[in-house]
Write an enzyme that holds these catalytic residues in place. Structure first.
Site, short mmCIF file in Angstrom:
data_model
loop_
_atom_site.label_atom_id
_atom_site.label_comp_id
_atom_site.label_asym_id
_atom_site.label_seq_id
_atom_site.Cartn_x
_atom_site.Cartn_y
_atom_site.Cartn_z
N ARG A 184 1.12 -1.47 -0.19
CA ARG A 184 0.46 0.11 0.06
C ARG A 184 1.07 1.03 -0.21
O ARG A 184 -0.01 2.29 0.29
CB ARG A 184 -0.87 0.28 0.94
N LYS A 206 2.18 -1.98 -18.31
CA LYS A 206 2.84 -2.98 -17.26
C LYS A 206 4.49 -2.42 -17.29
O LYS A 206 5.36 -2.53 -16.31
CB LYS A 206 3.09 -4.33 -17.78
C1 AGP Z 1 -1.36 -1.98 -12.55
O1 AGP Z 1 -1.02 -2.35 -12.01
C2 AGP Z 1 -1.49 -0.53 -11.67
N1 AGP Z 1 -1.51 -1.27 -10.29
C3 AGP Z 1 -2.63 0.40 -11.43
O2 AGP Z 1 -2.99 1.21 -12.54
C4 AGP Z 1 -4.16 -0.15 -10.94
O3 AGP Z 1 -4.74 -0.88 -12.44
C5 AGP Z 1 -5.13 1.05 -10.40
O4 AGP Z 1 -4.71 1.89 -9.94
C6 AGP Z 1 -6.39 -0.05 -10.51
O5 AGP Z 1 -6.61 -0.01 -9.15
P1 AGP Z 1 -7.55 -0.97 -9.09
O6 AGP Z 1 -7.65 -1.99 -10.07
O7 AGP Z 1 -7.34 -1.33 -7.27
O8 AGP Z 1 -8.88 0.15 -8.81
#
Ligand code: AGP
Length: 596
Positions: A27, A477
């Site tokens: 986080r 990615k």
């Molecule tokens: C992707 O690899 C990222 N960690 C990020 O774009 C993520 O998909 C985005 O923050 C949305 O998160 P969520 O699917 O938990 O809403």
């Protein structure tokens, strides 16, 4: 985006908190801290950087004695990531940890705390100073907490301890996630169940503007107007082994290779008694009833949403649009008469998406959330939920949640109306097998990443149609974990300007799985080669040529993103590995983005 853990019980708190924080490091990880109560004193230890620094500083927590404490991993929003700004923040009597943003902190400082000297640059310190002020003016703790809820604007999950009180810890929540873990003779507070699952599988949900008073033997939940809440705890279906890396060097690699299992699990979960893939009738009724679907998401989930739009329009014949949540909320497009909203979120906690959900609920529109986390905010607050069944995704870079989102979107679209007669159960089973085959080619991806991409400063992914949509995700990615500046581009659009960036040795990855655009994309490949690009081609078997380095088994063309994304995930992984990056915890990022 920060992580919170609290413990009150018979055992030494610090090692338990550190272990809990290690499950929450996804986080945020720019600093961490602990506050431990012992005999009328709260000792605070904080360290900049990864949790391991705090671990070393406190000898795995052994230096801090006491059976009541709170801990925090930080992802900075206010103030630099240094020790002074790291949580916990303290006043004379209180220590607290916070996840979220206090939006009216300046006004609160002006109104209530003019004479206070602050030790940090954080918005969080305002809260602890307010608590000190209100209690020193005679307010009981519960009254002071309600006072805080009344005047603070913004998002907060708070865990609080008081140096005069060995028997209580307090949890307060608005918009940021927070749970209370119920134990036998102990209780915990945590940003998510994973932080506490080693000790308990039973949790109380805290809803917005509620607070909890937690002792070793009791948990009392209250509304912001002091009404006691009678809420049953729930059991989390989480297994400790789900959140361990096992023999894998990184979570990301484990999660990439779990994708066949996830697709098979989705087939099992979405099968009705007749063995057909479908979703509950009440959800179908709402989708059929709408005149347009608005898909709302961020990052990787948004990329899955674009493919979802393609499914709704091409499989179900339903108009759809995929929108970036942070844009949609403040720049809402003209809506149709009967819109339906689909929220896609791995975590179910993303603040940008939630802001849209709050807005469209006020407008009276219906919503469905696709999420990986049962009981998450976006799930609780939408009219319906479709779960992704991907299992906990720990690596910051989303992989298996993306493919799970696409698979569930395909099932939803085909359940609404299967205009093209696609046999989804068969196709998804084939896809699971095909991904399994791709997982056997690790060495190939490793070599291509090392030779083509890792030495370069930038990179392009090009494709057309759904291949282009996959390129957007593939580029995200690669850039988020390897820091190679990457663009996902519509192959035909490159020549309209961006091709100027191609020079000798620029890596370009072409995704070619669509028969109607195969030759066009190959022409675009020739254009970049003639300008010096080094090209990796990912193509489906029936369209492949001898020069294509990565050939994927044929699957239904509409569903090819589920397969073509896998080599791209591996290329990102190995590029990051060769560049010495921290793959599971890339810089500046957090897994769960709970601030707008
Ligand atoms: C992707 O690899 C990222 N960690 C990020 O774009 C993520 O998909 C985005 O923050 C949305 O998160 P969520 O699917 O938990 O809403």
């Amino acid at each position: 985006m920060c992580g919170i853990v609290g413990y009150i019980g018979p055992r030494e708190a610090a090692p338990i908190l550190l272990d809990g924080l290690s499950k929450l490091e996804y986080r945020g990880y720019d600093s961490a801290g602990l506050a431990i109560y012992n005999d009328g004193v709260i000792t605070v230890e904080r360290a900049v950087g990864k949790l391991v620094n705090l671990y070393e500083k406190t000898d795995g927590g052994n230096k801090l004695k006491g059976t009541l404490g709170i801990g925090h991993t930080r992802w900075a929003t206010h103030g630099k990531p240094n020790e002074v700004n790291a949580h916990p923040h303290s006043s004379e009597n209180f220590s607290l940890v916070h996840n979220g943003i206090i939006e009216n902190e300046a006004e609160l400082r002006r109104t209530y705390l003019r004479d206070v000297e602050f030790a940090s640059d954080t918005d969080t310190e305002v809260v602890v100073r307010l608590l000190e002020k209100f209690t020193s003016e005679g307010e009981e703790m519960d009254v002071a907490i309600m006072h805080l809820i009344d005047i603070i604007e913004g998002s907060y999950a708070l865990a609080i301890i008081d140096r005069r009180d060995p028997d209580h810890m307090y949890a307060v929540k608005n918009k940021s996630p927070l749970l209370v873990g119920k134990g036998e003779g102990f209780n915990m507070i945590g940003s998510d169940a994973m932080a506490m699952i080693a000790h308990t599988d039973t949790f109380y949900e805290i809803q917005d503007k509620e607070f909890a008073i937690v002792t070793r033997d009791s948990v009392e939940l209250y509304t912001s107007y002091s009404k006691r809440i009678d809420r049953e705890p729930y059991k989390a279906e989480l297994d400790l082994s789900d959140i361990s890396k096992g023999t894998y060097p990184h979570y990301m690699l484990k999660e990439i290779e779990e994708q066949p299992l996830v697709i098979r699990r989705i087939i099992g979960e979405y099968q009705n008694e007749a063995g057909e893939l479908t979703v509950p009738e009440e959800i179908l009724a709402d989708v059929r009833d709408c005149d347009k679907i608005y898909i709302i998401a961020c990052g990787t989930s948004y990329h899955a949403g674009i493919i979802g739009k393609h499914f709704f329009e091409n499989i179900a014949g339903k108009p759809a649009e995929s929108c970036v949540a942070s844009e949609f909320v403040y720049n809402t497009p003209l809506l149709t008469e009967k819109p339906l909203f689909i929220f896609i979120s791995q975590s179910g906690e993303t603040a940008d998406s939630r802001a849209v959900l709050v807005k469209i609920k006020e407008m009276g529109y219906k919503s469905i959330t696709l999420t990986n986390v049962k009981g998450s905010t976006l799930s609780r607050e939408a009219d319906h939920t479709l779960l992704l069944y991907a299992g906990p995704e720990i690596a910051v870079a989303s992989t298996k949640a993306y493919t799970a989102q696409i698979a569930v979107l395909a099932i939803l679209a085909a359940s609404v109306k299967n205009r093209i007669g696609i046999d989804l159960k068969y196709e998804l089973a084939l896809i699971a097998n095909t991904i399994e085959g791709l997982c056997g080619d690790r060495e190939l991806y490793n070599r291509l990443a090392e030779e083509y991409i890792a030495p370069s400063r930038n990179c392009f992914y090009i494709g057309r149609g759904v291949d282009y949509y996959v390129c957007l995700e593939a580029a995200l990615k690669l850039k988020e974990i390897s820091y190679v500046q990457t663009e996902g581009f519509a192959a035909g659009e490159l020549k309209h300007g961006t091709i100027a960036l191609i020079e000798d040795g620029t890596p370009v990855v072409a995704v070619i799985t669509q028969s109607n655009t195969n030759l066009n994309t190959r022409s675009n490949v020739k254009e970049v080669i003639s300008r010096g690009a080094k090209v990796i081609r990912i193509s489906s078997k029936s369209l492949s040529t001898r020069k294509d380095q990565i050939v994927i088994g044929d699957v239904h063309e509409m569903l090819s993103p589920l397969v073509s994304v896998v080599p791209a995930q591996y290329l990102a992984y190995y590029t990051a590995l060769h560049r010495g990056c921290d793959i599971d915890k890339p810089r500046n990022l957090a897994k769960s983005v709970t601030v707008e």
